[in-house]
Design a protein around this motif. Structure first.
Motif, short mmCIF file in Angstrom:
data_model
loop_
_atom_site.label_atom_id
_atom_site.label_comp_id
_atom_site.label_asym_id
_atom_site.label_seq_id
_atom_site.Cartn_x
_atom_site.Cartn_y
_atom_site.Cartn_z
N LEU A 19 0.25 7.82 5.17
CA LEU A 19 0.78 6.87 6.14
C LEU A 19 0.43 5.46 5.69
O LEU A 19 -0.73 5.18 5.39
CB LEU A 19 0.20 7.13 7.53
N THR A 20 1.44 4.59 5.64
CA THR A 20 1.21 3.21 5.18
C THR A 20 1.91 2.24 6.13
O THR A 20 3.09 2.44 6.47
CB THR A 20 1.76 3.02 3.76
N TYR A 21 1.18 1.22 6.51
CA TYR A 21 1.75 0.17 7.37
C TYR A 21 1.70 -1.16 6.62
O TYR A 21 0.63 -1.59 6.17
CB TYR A 21 0.97 0.06 8.68
N GLY A 22 2.88 -1.77 6.44
CA GLY A 22 2.96 -3.09 5.84
C GLY A 22 2.75 -4.16 6.90
O GLY A 22 3.55 -4.27 7.84
N ILE A 23 1.69 -4.96 6.75
CA ILE A 23 1.30 -5.92 7.78
C ILE A 23 1.96 -7.27 7.48
O ILE A 23 1.69 -7.88 6.44
CB ILE A 23 -0.23 -6.09 7.81
N PRO A 24 2.80 -7.76 8.37
CA PRO A 24 3.45 -9.05 8.12
C PRO A 24 2.51 -10.23 8.41
O PRO A 24 1.56 -10.11 9.19
CB PRO A 24 4.63 -9.03 9.09
N LYS A 25 2.79 -11.35 7.72
CA LYS A 25 2.08 -12.62 7.96
C LYS A 25 0.58 -12.52 7.72
O LYS A 25 -0.21 -13.24 8.32
CB LYS A 25 2.33 -13.11 9.39
N LEU A 26 0.18 -11.60 6.86
CA LEU A 26 -1.23 -11.50 6.47
C LEU A 26 -1.32 -11.78 4.98
O LEU A 26 -0.72 -11.06 4.18
CB LEU A 26 -1.78 -10.11 6.81
#
Length: 788
Positions: free
Chosen positions: A643-650
């Motif tokens: 499971l992978t979550y791409g974190i925006p604005k980081l």
């Protein structure tokens, strides 16, 4: 494997070039054959015994026999119905080969006709199968016993040429331990010995086995993980199983329910074995080059339980690097009513060349003694509470010599006693370190340099389109630096792009059992996106030579990763990581993104990802090295979820996305028609991202077949945001070719494989970035099939 013993093992292996060596052992060992004096045909089932003793054996179907005895008589006798007895003088305490040539007896017997409705051997076999469930030791609600286990590794085909080699002048003392095997007459030198005393607990419902290793003693090893393999659970053989698994292959057991379809059985005699009347049978394969055994089996005359088995793999069984498998099992009655395994012995002859008496190889031996049985007595709940199958008791390595003298079921012989001191003596010879460093460099790819190792050597020189000729220098720390902390890294330089690149990192082992570590890595280097981790690395010298098309689809990646591995129990682990990356286009590529009005070129794609990986492998076995752990596999399916979550604005990352990947894989035997392996994987990405972040189908642009990639597919050829793929391979192990006379001798084996992928891409992702001209989405399934 710890480097010191690993090096000793390889040191002996690389040096063996090759003549017979004479044994100084105290046991008398004899191999021989009984033949007709006139026709020179073998005389099967002849009796061979020592004069004035009750010690003897029966010759096999081919007239061959072997003996290993402690008692002594100066005369060996062979007798067979219709022949005069033969006599041969033998010598005490050495290995010797003899041939009996028996002449036909002039005494004639009156003809007697005996009629039976069925072959007596088949009557006994059927009774044995009928009573299998009653006699099988595994069929108790609870079963407990003490186990003494001994494992020995021997370098075989030791010879005078090797002993006289100038490199061995400093090591002449080791040859006093040379002995000879009665399995095949090969001279061997013991190089490793382990002993253990365990308590084993079995439960029928749910079916579970636990082993607590109370004490262990290992020659030269300073490794907790090795101790797990000195117990008995990794090498068990049950004659009542339909198949006996060896080297991931299914051998048909002579006590299999369908044994009659694979073996011919012959009744030899009725004998008294351990004060019990038994039928003595011999068996051999019905057909050539099948995974079967040849040998003898003794069956109790009233319970029809197996009392003893001596067998070897069929001489023409087709197994990679294995010349012989010899198995001896002895059963006895415990508590006056239960048949249990009391002794077993397994010997493997491993050699790269089939039936070679000159090329160096190894014997692997395991002997076990079982005692102090308890039946249907429920142990404490704590025994089965831990999910691990093998537990090392506290202080298991701390027992004295007196303890071992009192707890060995069988005393060590002269050579076994010498192994413990021989290993230490070899390591203390100064030139030994030089030899082992060279061997370690050739096999592992690293040059030992004090507290550091320089390498890997095969990454030192390579070529790709973007960098041209590339050189690389790297290294890592070893256990002399720290037994918990490892540092690693490399620097690389491309002569065409004139850029210095590199990588570095460190990890710290919090625990080895269960396995837990924390680490961090940094990288600034070219990377082939979409390439499987199991494939050749891009800067591998061999892959540079064996490319079928230029390697011109790489990206420059700059980033760092921090991670934590946590094993909850044996077989179940999770890994959490944070990965921050910048991907730059190279070699004429561009990253062009739709900004709502037009496509705009960007200098790099920036991402910040939080990932969780979970893995479950039931009853998986491991080998723990100084830092890394290597899986030895499991017969059950392995499941992985990523499971992978791409974190925006980081850290300047723009895209937000979620990626899910599920994979299951398994390797398993298919009865006696070979073995199969499959990998099934599905993945999906939610979000709108540039094409390098989508799911890139794994291609392969080298001439080396990659079982987990599509070998006719180029890198970046197919890109999707959801997909399903399957890889399947089946090895028939000569199922067809072994029955074709002119192909049988070639030892060819049949293999088939099929792999395929289906997927698609959403319109948003299809139009969000401009794809390279050589990239496509999958509009229909892609597949590859092959046979060989």
């Amino acid at each position: 494997m710890p480097k010191s013993i690993y090096s000793i093992f390889l040191f002996v292996f690389f040096g063996f070039y090759f003549f017979p060596v004479f044994s100084q052992a105290q046991t008398t060992k004899i191999m021989g054959k009984v033949i007709d004096k006139t026709t020179h045909e073998p005389i099967p089932f002849a009796n061979v015994y020592l004069k004035n003793t009750t010690v003897g054996v029966s010759a096999g179907f081919n007239g061959e026999f072997s003996m290993e005895v402690e008692v002594f008589s100066d005369t060996l006798i062979a007798s067979a119905l219709g022949y005069n007895k033969g006599f041969v003088l033998i010598k005490k305490g050495i290995f010797q080969k003899v041939v009996f040539q028996l002449s036909v007896s002039e005494v004639s017997l009156n003809e007697v006709e005996v009629f039976a409705e069925m072959d007596p051997a088949l009557i006994i076999f059927n009774k044995m199968i009928e009573n299998k469930s009653r006699n099988n030791p595994r069929e108790f609600d609870f079963f407990e016993y003490r186990l003494y286990n001994k494992i020995e590794l021997d370098a075989n085909n030791v010879n005078e040429r090797f002993q006289n080699n100038r490199f061995m002048k400093k090591f002449q003392f080791i040859f006093q331990y040379v002995d000879t095997s009665v399995v095949n007459g090969k001279a061997y030198l013991p190089v490793f010995l382990s002993e253990s005393v365990s308590r084993v607990y079995q439960r029928a419902r749910p079916k579970t086995t636990k082993e607590i290793i109370v004490a262990s003693k290992i020659s030269g090893f300073d490794n907790e993980s090795i101790s797990q393999f000195t117990g008995g659970l990794y090498q068990q053989v049950n004659i009542y199983d339909n198949y006996i698994i060896a080297f991931e292959k299914n051998f048909v057991s002579p006590a299999s329910d369908f044994g009659r379809t694979s073996y011919d059985y012959v009744v030899i005699d009725t004998v008294i074995l351990n004060q019990k009347n038994c039928f003595h049978l011999m068996f051999k394969p019905k057909r050539k080059q099948e995974l079967t055994f040849v040998g003898e089996i003794w069956v109790h005359d009233s319970t029809f339980a197996v009392a003893k088995v001596d067998m070897k793999s069929a001489s023409d069984a087709n197994i990679n690097f294995v010349n012989d498998i010899a198995i001896s099992l002895e059963y006895d009655v415990a508590n006056g009513k239960y048949w249990v395994l009391s002794k077993d012995r397994i010997i493997l002859d491993i050699n790269a060349i089939e039936n070679s008496m000159k090329i160096p190889g190894f014997f692997a031996r395991r002997s076990s003694h079982y005692s102090d049985f308890k039946f249907n007595e429920k142990p404490p709940d704590s025994i089965f509470s831990r999910p691990v199958h093998i537990t090392l008791a506290k202080g298991h390595r701390d027992y004295s010599s007196d303890f071992w003298s009192n707890n060995r079921d069988v005393p060590l012989n002269k050579n076994e006693k010498g192994v413990y001191s021989m290993i230490d003596s070899v390591e203390n010879v100064p030139i030994f370190k030089t030899y082992t460093d060279v061997i370690y460099l050739l096999t592992a790819g690293y040059l030992n340099w004090g507290k550091f190792e320089i390498g890997p050597t095969f990454n030192g020189l390579s070529y790709n389109t973007n960098e041209g000729v590339r050189i690389r220098l790297g290294g890592r720390t070893n256990k002399n630096f720290s037994t918990r902390l490892r540092l690693h890294g490399y620097l690389a330089y491309g002569f065409d792009d004139e850029q210095i690149k590199g990588s570095g990192g460190a990890y710290y082992l919090l625990r080895k059992d269960p396995y837990r570590k924390i680490g961090a890595d940094f990288k600034y280097d070219l990377e082939q996106l979409g390439q499987r981790n199991v494939a050749f690395t891009d800067d591998n010298f061999i892959s540079s030579l064996l490319r079928r098309s230029p390697n011109d689809k790489q990206s420059l990646v700059e980033g760092y990763k921090i991670y934590y591995d946590h094993e909850w129990f044996t077989g179940f682990s999770s890994k959490i990581s944070f990965n921050q990356r910048k991907m730059y286009p190279v070699g004429g590529l561009k990253f062009e993104i739709w900004d709502g009005e037009q496509y705009t070129e960007i200098d790099a794609i920036r991402t910040s990802e939080l990932s969780l990986k979970m893995r479950f492998a039931y009853k998986e076995k491991y080998f723990m090295g100084a830092f890394e752990r290597m899986s030895l596999g499991t017969s059950y399916p392995i499941f992985e979820i990523n499971l992978t979550y791409g974190i925006p604005k980081l850290f300047a990352s723009k895209e937000e996305y979620f990626r899910f990947i599920f994979q299951t894989k398994q390797q398993f035997n298919v009865f006696n028609i070979g073995w199969s392996k499959y990998v099934f994987e599905v993945g999906k990405l939610w979000g709108t991202v540039p094409y390098p972040l989508l799911e890139i189908a794994p291609g392969n642009q080298t001439l080396v077949s990659d079982q987990y990639a599509y070998n006719l597919m180029n890198y970046y050829e197919f890109i999707n945001d959801q997909y399903a793929s399957v890889f399947y391979t089946h090895h028939f192990d000569g199922l067809v070719f072994n029955h074709i006379p002119f192909l049988r001798k070639l030892n060819w084996r049949e293999v088939i494989h099929a792999k395929g992928i289906i997927g698609n891409i959403s319109n948003k992702n299809l139009h969000y970035s401009i794809f390279p001209s050589y990239s496509y989405s999958l509009t229909r399934p892609y597949y590859e099939v092959g046979a060989g």
